[in-house]
Design a protein around this motif. Sequence first.
Motif, PDB file in Angstrom:
ATOM      1  N   LEU A   1       0.844  -1.190   0.000  1.00  0.00           N
ATOM      2  CA  LEU A   1       0.000   0.000   0.000  1.00  0.00           C
ATOM      3  C   LEU A   1       0.890   1.255   0.000  1.00  0.00           C
ATOM      4  O   LEU A   1       1.981   1.243   0.573  1.00  0.00           O
ATOM      5  CB  LEU A   1      -0.889  -0.013   1.238  1.00  0.00           C
ATOM      6  N   ASN A   2       0.461   2.307  -0.645  1.00  0.00           N
ATOM      7  CA  ASN A   2       1.220   3.562  -0.622  1.00  0.00           C
ATOM      8  C   ASN A   2       0.902   4.300   0.678  1.00  0.00           C
ATOM      9  O   ASN A   2      -0.104   5.008   0.780  1.00  0.00           O
ATOM     10  CB  ASN A   2       0.865   4.423  -1.833  1.00  0.00           C
ATOM     11  N   CYS A   3       1.770   4.156   1.673  1.00  0.00           N
ATOM     12  CA  CYS A   3       1.546   4.761   2.993  1.00  0.00           C
ATOM     13  C   CYS A   3       2.275   6.092   3.177  1.00  0.00           C
ATOM     14  O   CYS A   3       2.197   6.693   4.252  1.00  0.00           O
ATOM     15  CB  CYS A   3       1.994   3.797   4.095  1.00  0.00           C
ATOM     16  N   ARG A   4       2.988   6.547   2.148  1.00  0.00           N
ATOM     17  CA  ARG A   4       3.778   7.769   2.325  1.00  0.00           C
ATOM     18  C   ARG A   4       2.926   9.024   2.523  1.00  0.00           C
ATOM     19  O   ARG A   4       3.236   9.856   3.373  1.00  0.00           O
ATOM     20  CB  ARG A   4       4.733   7.930   1.150  1.00  0.00           C
ATOM     21  N   PRO A   5       1.831   9.205   1.765  1.00  0.00           N
ATOM     22  CA  PRO A   5       1.038  10.429   1.990  1.00  0.00           C
ATOM     23  C   PRO A   5       0.132  10.338   3.212  1.00  0.00           C
ATOM     24  O   PRO A   5      -0.380  11.351   3.672  1.00  0.00           O
ATOM     25  CB  PRO A   5       0.188  10.532   0.705  1.00  0.00           C
ATOM     26  N   LEU A   6      -0.095   9.128   3.744  1.00  0.00           N
ATOM     27  CA  LEU A   6      -1.031   8.958   4.842  1.00  0.00           C
ATOM     28  C   LEU A   6      -0.506   7.862   5.760  1.00  0.00           C
ATOM     29  O   LEU A   6      -0.381   6.707   5.351  1.00  0.00           O
ATOM     30  CB  LEU A   6      -2.414   8.570   4.305  1.00  0.00           C
ATOM     31  N   THR A   7      -0.179   8.226   6.990  1.00  0.00           N
ATOM     32  CA  THR A   7       0.444   7.267   7.905  1.00  0.00           C
ATOM     33  C   THR A   7      -0.528   6.689   8.917  1.00  0.00           C
ATOM     34  O   THR A   7      -0.179   5.749   9.625  1.00  0.00           O
ATOM     35  CB  THR A   7       1.603   7.935   8.663  1.00  0.00           C
ATOM     36  N   GLN A   8      -1.744   7.246   9.020  1.00  0.00           N
ATOM     37  CA  GLN A   8      -2.726   6.703   9.950  1.00  0.00           C
ATOM     38  C   GLN A   8      -4.141   7.055   9.500  1.00  0.00           C
ATOM     39  O   GLN A   8      -4.341   7.987   8.711  1.00  0.00           O
ATOM     40  CB  GLN A   8      -2.495   7.200  11.370  1.00  0.00           C
ATOM     41  N   ILE A   9      -5.119   6.297  10.010  1.00  0.00           N
ATOM     42  CA  ILE A   9      -6.529   6.544   9.723  1.00  0.00           C
ATOM     43  C   ILE A   9      -7.174   7.004  11.021  1.00  0.00           C
ATOM     44  O   ILE A   9      -7.098   6.307  12.040  1.00  0.00           O
ATOM     45  CB  ILE A   9      -7.209   5.277   9.177  1.00  0.00           C
TER      46      ILE A   9
END
Length: 360
Positions: A302-310
């Motif tokens: 998954l591309n987690c670079r722009p978003l690190t948590q929900i």
Amino acid sequence: MRRLLVPLLIVLAAAVACAEPNARPGQPDPTEAEPVPTELLADGSVPWADLKITDEDLNGRPAEPRRPARGSEPCRAEQLTGRLTSWTRPGTGGEKPRGFDAAIGKLIGEVDVRNASKKECTLQGEVPTRMLVGGREVPMLYTHGINEEGRSRVVAVPAGGHASLRLDWSGPFCQPLGLFELAIELPHDGGTLRAPVTADERPGCPQGEGVNPRARATLSASGFTEPVAMSKPPSSPLDQLTVAVQGPPTAAAGSRVSFRVTLGNPTDGPLALDPCPAYLMERFSLGDATNDAVNSAQLYRLNCRPLTQIPAGGTAVFEMVAEVPASMRAGRELTVTWKFYLPHYVQRSGQFGVLTLTVG
């Protein structure tokens, strides 16, 4: 000197030609991978990145197999005990079997084989396996063919150690029920190992119109492997995430389709995407006499670079891209299944979504 000058000029020209792509300032290197996007899209979703991975990337390199000690000999039936305690059905990870596969109720089992003797022995080769009731063979089709890797694999079973034998049992199975026992023919003339089956599950017995009356139940045996790890992985907070898939209903053959996957956090606290999870993208289309089937699967990070948590009670939308095979004709359906994958953690069922496309 003139004879040496011509080859030298050829070498220099070749060197200049090879260096030319990098000689122009600002020109990107064609061999360099595309950079992973680090900013959210205008609609707040996370952009897709082509981050293909393998199962080894996700779960780490598997442990090296045990090496037989010098002088180890093939196992004999009198050295071993065996037992099959449970069957599992394909699709228990979230996706249900379809059509006839659901009706016949295929089962997968692992026979636990233990070396009850005081010395190591080895198992290698094909393993003909039959099912018995009251000492008599149950009538069905028995297969045990394996590939070259399976035939060459040597499994060392130390004293008190274990090995595993996978069985695939498919219906239609309409025989009377009873106490089943396996008769396992050990490789290298090791004799017959009797292994009780204590599991109660049975394949299905579909009957009626549309069922081939000549169809037979099948029991297929693989080769021996080292025992399946029994330790239960830890649970992950990301096990709580919900998955929803949305996308267009149609797509052109040979096109790249963009769709959205929404991960929802129903908990009262933020869920960190650490370690960054993975997902499996599966494409499926039933083939026939004039159309090739489509059946592919690829793991991605998954591309987690722009978003690190929900955030708590919130959602995160991820852009996804799937390719429609150019060979698909108009009117055919392509199913894209997106499955959430957690490395090194136990995972509940249901963390997947399905997009059905009609090829235009």
